[in-house]
Design an enzyme around this catalytic site. Structure first.
Site, PDB file in Angstrom:
ATOM      1  N   THR A  15       0.729  -1.177   0.028  1.00  0.00           N
ATOM      2  CA  THR A  15      -0.034   0.223   0.056  1.00  0.00           C
ATOM      3  C   THR A  15       0.755   1.321   0.002  1.00  0.00           C
ATOM      4  OG1 THR A  15      -1.893  -1.081   1.109  1.00  0.00           O
ATOM      5  CG2 THR A  15      -1.719   1.481   1.562  1.00  0.00           C
ATOM      6  N   ASP A  60       1.291  -6.171  -4.524  1.00  0.00           N
ATOM      7  CA  ASP A  60       0.650  -6.419  -3.431  1.00  0.00           C
ATOM      8  C   ASP A  60       0.915  -7.702  -2.563  1.00  0.00           C
ATOM      9  OD1 ASP A  60      -1.663  -7.460  -1.707  1.00  0.00           O
ATOM     10  OD2 ASP A  60      -2.827  -5.794  -2.777  1.00  0.00           O
ATOM     11  N   SER A  61       1.314  -7.437  -1.500  1.00  0.00           N
ATOM     12  CA  SER A  61       2.134  -8.717  -0.749  1.00  0.00           C
ATOM     13  C   SER A  61       1.403  -9.887  -0.620  1.00  0.00           C
ATOM     14  CB  SER A  61       2.561  -8.045   0.530  1.00  0.00           C
ATOM     15  OG  SER A  61       1.685  -7.982   1.494  1.00  0.00           O
ATOM     16  N   SER A  62       0.183  -9.700  -0.737  1.00  0.00           N
ATOM     17  CA  SER A  62      -0.773 -11.177  -0.868  1.00  0.00           C
ATOM     18  C   SER A  62      -0.259 -12.219  -2.002  1.00  0.00           C
ATOM     19  CB  SER A  62      -2.113 -10.693  -1.293  1.00  0.00           C
ATOM     20  OG  SER A  62      -2.900  -9.882  -0.554  1.00  0.00           O
ATOM     21  N   THR A  92       1.633  -4.960   4.116  1.00  0.00           N
ATOM     22  CA  THR A  92       1.142  -5.000   5.582  1.00  0.00           C
ATOM     23  C   THR A  92       0.707  -6.918   5.489  1.00  0.00           C
ATOM     24  OG1 THR A  92      -0.932  -4.377   5.500  1.00  0.00           O
ATOM     25  CG2 THR A  92       0.737  -3.183   6.264  1.00  0.00           C
ATOM     26  N   ASP A  93       0.095  -7.317   4.418  1.00  0.00           N
ATOM     27  CA  ASP A  93      -0.677  -8.563   4.412  1.00  0.00           C
ATOM     28  C   ASP A  93       0.297  -9.724   4.760  1.00  0.00           C
ATOM     29  OD1 ASP A  93      -3.069  -7.139   4.090  1.00  0.00           O
ATOM     30  OD2 ASP A  93      -3.119  -7.791   1.894  1.00  0.00           O
ATOM     31  N   GLN A 275      -3.907 -21.399  17.902  1.00  0.00           N
ATOM     32  CA  GLN A 275      -4.530 -20.247  17.661  1.00  0.00           C
ATOM     33  C   GLN A 275      -4.478 -19.221  18.580  1.00  0.00           C
ATOM     34  OE1 GLN A 275      -8.413 -22.051  16.685  1.00  0.00           O
ATOM     35  NE2 GLN A 275      -7.529 -23.655  15.727  1.00  0.00           N
ATOM     36  N   CYS A 276      -4.309 -19.258  19.737  1.00  0.00           N
ATOM     37  CA  CYS A 276      -4.208 -18.240  20.559  1.00  0.00           C
ATOM     38  C   CYS A 276      -2.552 -17.302  20.443  1.00  0.00           C
ATOM     39  CB  CYS A 276      -4.000 -18.495  22.135  1.00  0.00           C
ATOM     40  SG  CYS A 276      -5.562 -19.326  22.685  1.00  0.00           S
TER      41      CYS A 276
HETATM   42  N1  ASP Z   1      -2.862  -5.661   0.267  1.00  0.00           N
HETATM   43  C1  ASP Z   1      -1.594  -4.691   0.727  1.00  0.00           C
HETATM   44  C2  ASP Z   1      -0.363  -5.405   0.650  1.00  0.00           C
HETATM   45  O1  ASP Z   1      -0.193  -6.190   1.510  1.00  0.00           O
HETATM   46  C3  ASP Z   1      -2.008  -3.968   2.120  1.00  0.00           C
HETATM   47  C4  ASP Z   1      -0.965  -3.301   2.692  1.00  0.00           C
HETATM   48  O2  ASP Z   1      -0.039  -2.899   2.249  1.00  0.00           O
HETATM   49  O3  ASP Z   1      -1.246  -2.753   3.729  1.00  0.00           O
HETATM   50  O4  ASP Z   1       0.341  -5.419  -0.288  1.00  0.00           O
END
Ligand code: ASP
Length: 338
Positions: A15, A60-62, A92-93, A275-276
């Site tokens: 992002t 996009d890090s996804s 961030t993903d 999972q915690c």
């Molecule tokens: N979808 C974005 C990514 O991970 C989200 C972000 O950067 O906050 O690339």
């Protein structure tokens, strides 16, 4: 004022560097680089000198893959001696996965690798990217950090202890099982006792192989028999996300255990995480977890799933045998478990 250290910024996407398009935000490396060069704060004398480069793909890090992790690792390794530290701009993903991967991939690391990004693109007025980049550069040039960290929302966290916690908050990451390494208030205050020491050994980059691994999250009513089909010799490792301290449903567990036993004899390394977000797996505390131990599963203790996944990639890429991998999965290697 620092002694003008020299930092390499590696833009991988996310992002922070995106611009608005008709289909929504998308990465735009050229515009982003222009924006950075126009930021007066980044040219201030208090700041380190910096260069910027980018990975092959701006993502996009996804969409990050093992090859993209290798691209980042190789870029650091190629110029390791030329820079005092590295700032990686990343979405961030999957930031916590990349941070974990780099922490294993960069053996003998004795320089800071600070991963940051933002929830709001740098081109927007309220972007959190500006502060995140400035503080990351200051931390990378502080001479105090020798490890892979995530800097986000005023906090410096150990990379392989961090998880993404908020999809839209500006404090998007937490480190539930390890203290914050530094906090940026009026000054940046470091929690020195928790920072890793300089590594005495040689620095080495270990590229990852695309190892077939899986993550299974247990839930009430899980029909374990459906997973039998994927538990073949091809599957090298599984991270089992269990309830609480490592518990699985006993009823379904009756069906799970023979599958795990089969997987284990096939050579699959099974690591139990929780999972915690906070606390540790302790196999054998409850009847519902002791069976996992008996069939050869390893306790991932307080390791995050992100770190466990990255560690499996690393250990298999090193070519170790199953027994060695099992042993190492249960031991701390890079500060990823207590
Ligand atoms: N979808 C974005 C990514 O991970 C989200 C972000 O950067 O906050 O690339």
């Amino acid at each position: 004022m620092n002694d003008r250290k020299h930092i390499l910024i590696i833009n991988t996407g996310g992002t922070i560097g995106m611009t608005k398009s008709e289909e929504g935000y998308k990465p735009d490396a050229e515009n982003f680089s222009r924006l950075l060069h126009r930021m007066d704060a980044l040219m201030a004398l208090e700041m380190p000198l910096w260069d910027i480069t980018r990975t092959e793909e701006i993502l996009d890090s996804s969409n990050m893959t093992v090859e993209d992790w290798n691209d980042i690792g190789r870029r650091i390794a190629d110029v390791y001696d030329d820079y005092d530290g590295f700032v990686i701009l990343h979405g961030t993903d999957t930031m916590a996965y990349t941070a974990s991967a780099l922490s294993f991939m960069l053996e003998g690391l004795s320089k800071p690798v600070i991963i940051t990004g933002s929830q709001i693109p740098l081109c927007e007025i309220r972007s959190d990217g500006r502060d995140n980049i400035i503080a990351s550069l200051l931390i990378a040039s502080s001479g105090r950090v020798n490890e892979v960290c995530i800097y986000f929302g005023n906090r410096l966290l150990r990379g392989n202890r961090a998880i993404k916690y908020s999809a839209d908050g500006l404090i998007a990451f937490v480190s539930p099982n390890f203290p914050t390494l530094a906090e940026a208030g009026i000054t940046i205050s470091y929690n020195d006792v928790y920072l890793r020491n300089r590594h005495e050994g040689e620095f080495r980059y270990v590229p990852f192989k695309n190892i077939p691994i899986g993550v299974i999250k247990v839930f009430p009513g899980i029909q374990f028999e459906l997973f039998e089909a994927i538990m073949t010799e091809q599957l090298k490792g599984v991270v089992l996300e269990t309830f609480g301290a490592g518990n699985i449903p006993q009823q379904g567990g009756g069906k799970l255990l023979p599958i795990i036993e089969k997987a284990y004899s096939n050579g699959t390394v099974l690591t139990v995480c929780s999972q915690c977000p906070q606390g540790t797996v302790s196999l054998g505390t409850y009847e519902t977890s002791s069976a996992l131990k008996k069939v050869g599963a390893v306790s991932g203790k307080d390791m995050t799933t992100e770190a466990a996944v990255a560690k499996l990639y690393y250990l298999f890429s090193k070519g170790y045998d199953k027994e060695k991998i099992k042993t190492l999965m249960g031991q701390d290697m890079r500060g990823e478990m207590s």
